[in-house]
Design a protein around this motif. Structure first.
Motif, PDB file in Angstrom:
ATOM      1  N   ARG A  40       4.688  18.507 -41.448  1.00  0.00           N
ATOM      2  CA  ARG A  40       5.379  19.490 -40.188  1.00  0.00           C
ATOM      3  C   ARG A  40       4.072  19.488 -39.380  1.00  0.00           C
ATOM      4  O   ARG A  40       3.146  20.169 -39.376  1.00  0.00           O
ATOM      5  CB  ARG A  40       5.805  21.043 -40.654  1.00  0.00           C
ATOM      6  N   ASN A  41       4.220  18.864 -38.173  1.00  0.00           N
ATOM      7  CA  ASN A  41       2.879  18.650 -37.238  1.00  0.00           C
ATOM      8  C   ASN A  41       2.654  19.882 -36.770  1.00  0.00           C
ATOM      9  O   ASN A  41       3.683  20.572 -36.095  1.00  0.00           O
ATOM     10  CB  ASN A  41       3.155  17.530 -36.444  1.00  0.00           C
ATOM     11  N   GLU A  42       1.420  20.209 -36.557  1.00  0.00           N
ATOM     12  CA  GLU A  42       1.173  21.356 -35.767  1.00  0.00           C
ATOM     13  C   GLU A  42       0.493  21.071 -34.371  1.00  0.00           C
ATOM     14  O   GLU A  42       0.754  21.405 -33.201  1.00  0.00           O
ATOM     15  CB  GLU A  42       0.414  22.459 -36.290  1.00  0.00           C
ATOM     16  N   ALA A  71      -2.090  16.906 -37.301  1.00  0.00           N
ATOM     17  CA  ALA A  71      -2.597  17.741 -38.623  1.00  0.00           C
ATOM     18  C   ALA A  71      -1.436  18.835 -38.656  1.00  0.00           C
ATOM     19  O   ALA A  71      -1.044  19.407 -37.559  1.00  0.00           O
ATOM     20  CB  ALA A  71      -3.989  18.432 -38.321  1.00  0.00           C
ATOM     21  N   GLY A  72      -1.280  19.299 -39.686  1.00  0.00           N
ATOM     22  CA  GLY A  72      -0.111  20.428 -39.937  1.00  0.00           C
ATOM     23  C   GLY A  72       0.120  20.634 -41.286  1.00  0.00           C
ATOM     24  O   GLY A  72      -0.929  20.861 -42.026  1.00  0.00           O
ATOM     25  N   ILE A 121      -7.297  19.728 -45.347  1.00  0.00           N
ATOM     26  CA  ILE A 121      -8.104  19.987 -44.395  1.00  0.00           C
ATOM     27  C   ILE A 121      -8.999  21.330 -45.083  1.00  0.00           C
ATOM     28  O   ILE A 121      -8.435  22.202 -45.815  1.00  0.00           O
ATOM     29  CB  ILE A 121      -7.520  20.887 -43.070  1.00  0.00           C
ATOM     30  N   PRO A 122     -10.309  21.177 -45.010  1.00  0.00           N
ATOM     31  CA  PRO A 122     -11.006  22.061 -45.696  1.00  0.00           C
ATOM     32  C   PRO A 122     -10.924  23.666 -44.928  1.00  0.00           C
ATOM     33  O   PRO A 122     -10.648  23.693 -43.863  1.00  0.00           O
ATOM     34  CB  PRO A 122     -12.691  21.664 -45.584  1.00  0.00           C
ATOM     35  N   THR A 127      -7.010  23.705 -38.080  1.00  0.00           N
ATOM     36  CA  THR A 127      -5.849  22.656 -37.990  1.00  0.00           C
ATOM     37  C   THR A 127      -6.376  21.720 -36.694  1.00  0.00           C
ATOM     38  O   THR A 127      -6.165  20.629 -36.462  1.00  0.00           O
ATOM     39  CB  THR A 127      -4.550  23.192 -38.156  1.00  0.00           C
ATOM     40  N   GLU A 128      -6.435  22.663 -35.585  1.00  0.00           N
ATOM     41  CA  GLU A 128      -6.785  22.228 -34.193  1.00  0.00           C
ATOM     42  C   GLU A 128      -7.879  21.409 -34.216  1.00  0.00           C
ATOM     43  O   GLU A 128      -7.859  20.154 -33.644  1.00  0.00           O
ATOM     44  CB  GLU A 128      -6.624  23.370 -33.063  1.00  0.00           C
TER      45      GLU A 128
END
Ligand code: NDP
Length: 348
Positions: A40-42, A71-72, A121-122, A127-128
């Motif tokens: 689910r993309n953010e 990213a999501g 993602i660390p 996420t952005e």
């Protein structure tokens, strides 16, 4: 909660101007095939390549949901995806895990991607930030390594004084890929000259690590670069502008230097007579990120390194703007109109 059957997204049915980017609310949510996960993309990253698919410069079958990175959160996994797909130093792929990816069909609420493309993602990165830096950051990192041949960031204790590294020229050094290239070349000890259109962009290029900046709208770029390098020329040129700058590249490159044309922002470079390269023994390249991250090992190693550079603040991303996904046309207009610095994002 299982994903819905339909979703919103941007569909291209016919290539053309920004009107070709049609907002739809009834696209089918992709069904997972073997080895895929559903994200689910953010945030979706806007890249110049998206305009090439929109205009038809790059050919593909239609209709198309374009978009190369996002990213999501993982919301579903095909049963064939096992935890052993991931290296032991990374969290296993599972529902709820934040991931970023470079893959196809990102301009949508949901995207099915090969599990091998999902990079966890660390914790220290938003996420952005990752959506804004993955494709252009990996482009810059692979190019610095594999085109410029710079093996590792230079020792930070040795940062004072003039660099002994090669002369590097980055066109559009305030743009997305250019910002990342200028920063990474500087981190690797190159003497970086950046070009940018207008004084504000030149300031951004300077902040990106270009020790010398040339205003491509106001100055004679070839003359300035020769002046800066004492007539020698530059060892490596990174040119994502293409048609408008290629002839100047051949003049500015030093003997035995490399011209890497990696994009077509002003149009594609016309066919080149290779005999022209002989006078200075120029190496001419047309590097593409995707061909440097073919294996999972290559992709994971470069991604890990990029995340470390972001986490330690050695590389930063400047987000120019964040638009709702349905306003993607505005983003394309700004990008093609040379109105942006740094990265454009779409919020899903
Ligand atoms: P940018 O944010 O760099 O935007 C493009 C920039 O190019 C503009 O801001 C402008 O900067 C400059 N430019 C110069 N002339 C023109 C023109 N006639 N029309 C439009 N722009 C012009 O975009 P991206 O970072 O997304 O991409 C930059 C380039 O890198 C593109 O060509 C893209 O295809 C390429 N690329 C290639 C990759 C690869 O793997 N080969 C991967 C990623 C990107 P200014 O006003 O300062 O001159």
């Amino acid at each position: 909660m299982s994903p819905p059957k339909t979703m919103s997204g941007i569909l291209i049915e016919e290539t053309g101007g920004v009107e070709a980017l049609q907002w739809k609310t009834d696209l089918p949510v992709p069904e997972l095939k073997e080895g895929e996960v559903l994200v689910r993309n953010e945030f979706v990253g806007v890249n110049y390549i998206d305009t090439y698919f929109r205009t038809g410069l790059y050919k593909t079958s239609l209709p198309l949901v374009t978009g190369k990175e996002a990213a999501g959160v993982i919301v579903a996994l095909h049963p064939s995806v096992t935890t052993t797909t991931n290296p032991s130093d990374q969290p296993s792929l599972q529902e709820g895990l934040r991931v970023a990816y470079i893959a196809d069909h990102a301009y949508a609420e949901y995207t099915a991607i090969p599990s091998t493309c999902a990079s966890p993602i660390p914790a220290g990165l938003s996420t952005e930030t990752v959506a804004a830096s993955l494709l252009q950051g990996l482009t810059a990192l692979t190019f610095v390594r594999e085109v410029a041949g710079l093996a590792r960031p230079r020792d930070t204790t040795h940062q004072l004084g003039v660099s002994e590294g090669p002369w590097a020229l980055v066109h559009a050094a305030a743009g997305g890929a250019g910002s990342m290239l200028a920063q990474l070349l500087a981190v690797h000890g190159a003497k970086v000259i950046g070009t940018a259109g207008g004084p504000e962009k030149c300031e951004v290029a300077r902040r990106n690590g270009a020790q010398w900046v040339v205003d491509s709208k106001a100055e004679d770029v070839v003359a300035r670069v020769k002046e800066i390098t004492g007539g020698r020329g530059v060892d490596v040129i990174f040119d994502g502008v293409g048609k408008a700058t290629f002839e100047a590249d051949l003049e500015m490159v030093a003997r035995k230097g490399t011209v890497a044309v990696f994009g077509n922002a002003s149009g594609p470079v016309p066919p080149v007579d290779v005999l022209r390269l002989g006078a200075k023994n120029i190496k001419l390249m047309r590097p593409v990120l995707f061909a440097y991250i073919v294996t999972k090992e290559e992709r994971d190693a470069y991604t890990k390194e990029l995340f470390e550079l972001l986490l330690t603040g050695k590389v930063n991303v400047k987000v120019h703007g964040v638009y709702p996904l349905k306003d993607v046309g505005k983003g394309h207009t700004e990008l093609e109109g040379r109105k942006t610095t740094g990265k454009l994002l779409l919020k899903v």
